[in-house]
Design a protein around this motif. Structure first.
Motif, PDB file in Angstrom:
ATOM      1  N   LYS A   1      39.499 -11.723  -0.073  1.00  0.00           N
ATOM      2  CA  LYS A   1      40.263 -11.621   1.086  1.00  0.00           C
ATOM      3  C   LYS A   1      40.678 -10.268   0.810  1.00  0.00           C
ATOM      4  CE  LYS A   1      41.339 -16.422   2.675  1.00  0.00           C
ATOM      5  NZ  LYS A   1      42.479 -17.204   2.853  1.00  0.00           N
ATOM      6  N   GLU A   2      41.339 -10.009  -0.320  1.00  0.00           N
ATOM      7  CA  GLU A   2      42.047  -8.666  -0.858  1.00  0.00           C
ATOM      8  C   GLU A   2      40.903  -7.681  -1.102  1.00  0.00           C
ATOM      9  OE1 GLU A   2      43.599  -9.591  -4.388  1.00  0.00           O
ATOM     10  OE2 GLU A   2      45.050 -11.036  -3.734  1.00  0.00           O
TER      11      GLU A   2
ATOM     12  N   GLN B   1      38.648  -8.055   3.044  1.00  0.00           N
ATOM     13  CA  GLN B   1      39.284  -8.193   4.105  1.00  0.00           C
ATOM     14  C   GLN B   1      38.457  -8.905   5.415  1.00  0.00           C
ATOM     15  OE1 GLN B   1      41.416  -4.390   5.112  1.00  0.00           O
ATOM     16  NE2 GLN B   1      42.369  -4.676   3.270  1.00  0.00           N
ATOM     17  N   LYS B   2      38.155  -8.014   6.451  1.00  0.00           N
ATOM     18  CA  LYS B   2      37.176  -8.573   7.384  1.00  0.00           C
ATOM     19  C   LYS B   2      35.817  -8.263   7.356  1.00  0.00           C
ATOM     20  CE  LYS B   2      41.133  -8.620  10.901  1.00  0.00           C
ATOM     21  NZ  LYS B   2      41.549  -8.327  12.305  1.00  0.00           N
TER      22      LYS B   2
END
Length: 499
Positions: free
Chosen positions: A408-409, A412-413
Motif C-alpha cells: 500500500k505504501e 498506492q492505487k
C-alpha cells in the motif's frame, strides 16, 4: 605381501573424541583417505587388531567394527588364518581392460526425443540476492536441527530398520495411524487409513488419479487461471481440458450449466480454499451449488487444498468433502508444509475402494523414506508438530500483514489486491498494462528475481502472484524497494506500456 611393520597408522589416523562421529567410523573415514592419497597401497598387510588397539589407543571391539565396515565397503580383504590386506577398489577399475570405452561424454543424442518448453519456466536459474516465489515457505523458521533429532531417534530403532522391506510395499502403519489422527483432529474429518494414501509429492498423486479416472477424450474442467502441473497431467492422460471463469466468489457455476450438458464432464478440478493463483475462496453458496450440480451432471470433484495449514482466518468455509455428497469427492492435501522439504507429505482422501486401487500404483513410484515416516509419526504423537505449526503460522501472519502494508505504501492505487485469508502469496493486479517481462528483467538487473510462474498477462489482466512467506522483514523491504524502482522506470517509458 609387504610386511605390515612399517605402516605408521597413528600418523594418519587421529581419534577425536569430541566429534559426534563414532570412533570406529573416524577410523574408517581416515583409512579410506589414506588409501586414496597413496599412504596405503593395494595389497599392504594390516597389523593385527591387538597391535592396532595399542597404537591407536582404542578398544579391540572398535577395531573389529572398523575392519568389518571397511570390508563391507570393499577397502580391505580379510583372509582367515592369513591376515587382513588393503584393497583399493579404484585400482581395480583403473586396470580394467576397456579399449572400447569413450574418453568423453556424448553431447548430442543420435535419436529423437520429446522436448517440453512448458517445463522450462519453473527451472530458470536464479542468481539474484532476492527472489519472489509463487508462495513457498521459509524453511529457516523451523530449525533443521530439531527435525534431525526426530530422524536420528527413528534411525536408531532396530525394529524399524528390520521392517523397511515390509513397509516399502504397504507403508509405515504407525505414521499412517498418526497422520489420519492428525487430519481428523485439525480438519474435523472422520477417516481411517483405508481412506488415505500418501506420497512425498502431489505430482505422484495427480498422476495416479489421472490413471484411475481419465480416459482419452474425457472433459476435465479447471479454473481459467489454475495450477499448471495438474493441467499438464490431465492432458497427458488424454483429457480435453476446458476452463471456467473465476471471480471473487470462485468458479462460475452458471457458466458450467450454460456451456456443458449432463454426462459431458468427467471431473472438475478446483481449489475452493485460497485458489491458485488468485487466492479467491469459493463462497459457501457456490459450494452447495457445485455439489448439487455434480450429483445432477454425474461428474467427480477433485478438491485440492494445499494451503489449509496456512489459514489465517478462524472462520473459513467447510471443505467440500465434509459436506453432504454421494462419494464423488476426492480431496488432495498436504502435511507439514512449514517443515523442511524432505519432511513434507502429500495425501489423497477418497472412498475406500478407490483408495485401495490407488495404493497399488505406489509400488511403481516407491514410497517415502520409511525412517522419515517414523520420525513424522513420532512428531505428531509427541505433539511437537502443533508447536511447529503455531510458530510458523504466527510468523507468516506477521509477514502477510507487513507485506500488505508495504504494498500500500509503495504502490498506492497502482497495485490492487485483496488480503489473502490463507496461503503465502498475494494476487496483485496492475492498473497499467505494462510489460511484465520487461518489469521482471529490470528487477533482475537490480538483484531481484521474479520467475515466469509469477507473471500473468493477457488481454484481460496484468497481474502478479507474489509470495511473501520466504522473506523476513529486511529481505521483504529490499525486494519491494527494487520492485517499486523497476515499476517506476517502466511506467516512465511509455513505449514499455502495452496497448
Amino acid at each position: 605381501m609387504n610386511s605390515p611393520d612399517y605402516i605408521p597408522f597413528s600418523q594418519f589416523i587421529k581419534i577425536d573424541r569430541r566429534k559426534s562421529d563414532a570412533v570406529y567410523l573416524q577410523i574408517v573415514y581416515q583409512f579410506i583417505q589414506a588409501v586414496q592419497r597413496g599412504l596405503l597401497s593395494d595389497g599392504n598387510k594390516i597389523p593385527g587388531s591387538r597391535n592396532l588397539c595399542k597404537e591407536l589407543g582404542v578398544h579391540r571391539k572398535t577395531i573389529v567394527a572398523a575392519l568389518e565396515e571397511l570390508q563391507t565397503q570393499g577397502w580391505v580383504t580379510i583372509k582367515p588364518a592369513v591376515g587382513t590386506f588393503v584393497k583399493n577398489p579404484d585400482f581395480d577399475i583403473k586396470n580394467e581392460d576397456t579399449p572400447s570405452a569413450h574418453n568423453t561424454a556424448i553431447q548430442n543424442a543420435a535419436f529423437q526425443f520429446r522436448k517440453n518448453i512448458v517445463l522450462d519456466a519453473p527451472n530458470q536459474k536464479n542468481l539474484c540476492s532476492y527472489h519472489f516465489t509463487t508462495g513457498k515457505p521459509d524453511y529457516r523458521i523451523i530449525k533443521t536441527s530439531e527435525l534431525s533429532r526426530f530422524y536420528s531417534s527413528a534411525l536408531r530403532r532396530k525394529n524399524i530398520i528390520k521392517k523397511i522391506p515390509q513397509y516399502l510395499a504397504s507403508g509405515n502403519p504407525f505414521f499412517q495411524n498418526q497422520l489420519s489422527y492428525y487430519i481428523n483432529l485439525t480438519r474435523g474429518f472422520h477417516i481411517s487409513n483405508e481412506h488415505l494414501i500418501t506420497s512425498p509429492n502431489k505430482q505422484t498423486l495427480l498422476y495416479i488419479l489421472s490413471q484411475l479416472l481419465i480416459k482419452t477424450g474425457d472433459t476435465v474442467l479447471v479454473a481459467t487461471y489454475s495450477y499448471h502441473f495438474s493441467n499438464m497431467v490431465f492432458q497427458q492422460a488424454g483429457a480435453r481440458v476446458a476452463t471456467i471463469p473465476i471471480d471473487q466468489e470462485g468458479i462460475s457455476i452458471d457458466y458450467i450449466i450454460k456451456n456443458f450438458t449432463k454426462e459431458e464432464i468427467k471431473l472438475v478440478y478446483i481449489q475452493p480454499q485460497h485458489q491458485y493463483p488468485t487466492t479467491a475462496c469459493l463462497s459457501n453458496k457456490r459450494r452447495k451449488e457445485l455439489l448439487a450440480l455434480a450429483e445432477t451432471y454425474h461428474f467427480i470433484l477433485i478438491e485440492d487444498d494445499p494451503n489449509y495449514e496456512f489459514t489465517f482466518e478462524k472462520a473459513f468455509q467447510v471443505p467440500l468433502i465434509k459436506m453432504k455428497h454421494s462419494g464423488n469427492v476426492i480431496y488432495l492435501g498436504n502435511f507439514g508444509r512449514f517443515l523442511a522439504p524432505g519432511f513434507q507429505t502429500n495425501f489423497m482422501i477418497g472412498p475406500q475402494d478407490y483408495i485401495k486401487e490407488a495404493k497399488k500404483y505406489l509400488q511403481l513410484f516407491g514410497r517415502m523414506d520409511i525412517v522419515k515416516e517414523q520420525a513424522l509419526g513420532e512428531m505428531i504423537y509427541e505433539g511437537d508438530i502443533h508447536r511447529y505449526r503455531r510458530k510458523a503460522l504466527t510468523t507468516y501472519l506477521y509477514r502477510r500483514n507487513l507485506f500488505a502494508n508495504l504494498l500500500k505504501e509503495s504502490f498506492q492505487k497502482n497495485f490492487t489486491f485483496q488480503m489473502p485469508k490463507g496461503g503465502l502469496a498475494f494476487w496483485i493486479q496492475l492498473q497499467l498494462p505494462i510489460s511484465l517481462y520487461l518489469l521482471s528483467e529490470n528487477c533482475k538487473n537490480k538483484e531481484l528475481y521474479i520467475p515466469k510462474t509469477c507473471l500473468y498477462q493477457d488481454k484481460q489482466i496484468t497481474a502478479l502472484r507474489l509470495g511473501f512467506g520466504n522473506f523476513n522483514k529486511t529481505e521483504m523491504e529490499a525486494a519491494l524497494h527494487i520492485l517499486k524502482e523497476s515499476y517506476q522506470t517502466i511506467t516512465k517509458d511509455k513505449t514499455m506500456v502495452t496497448s
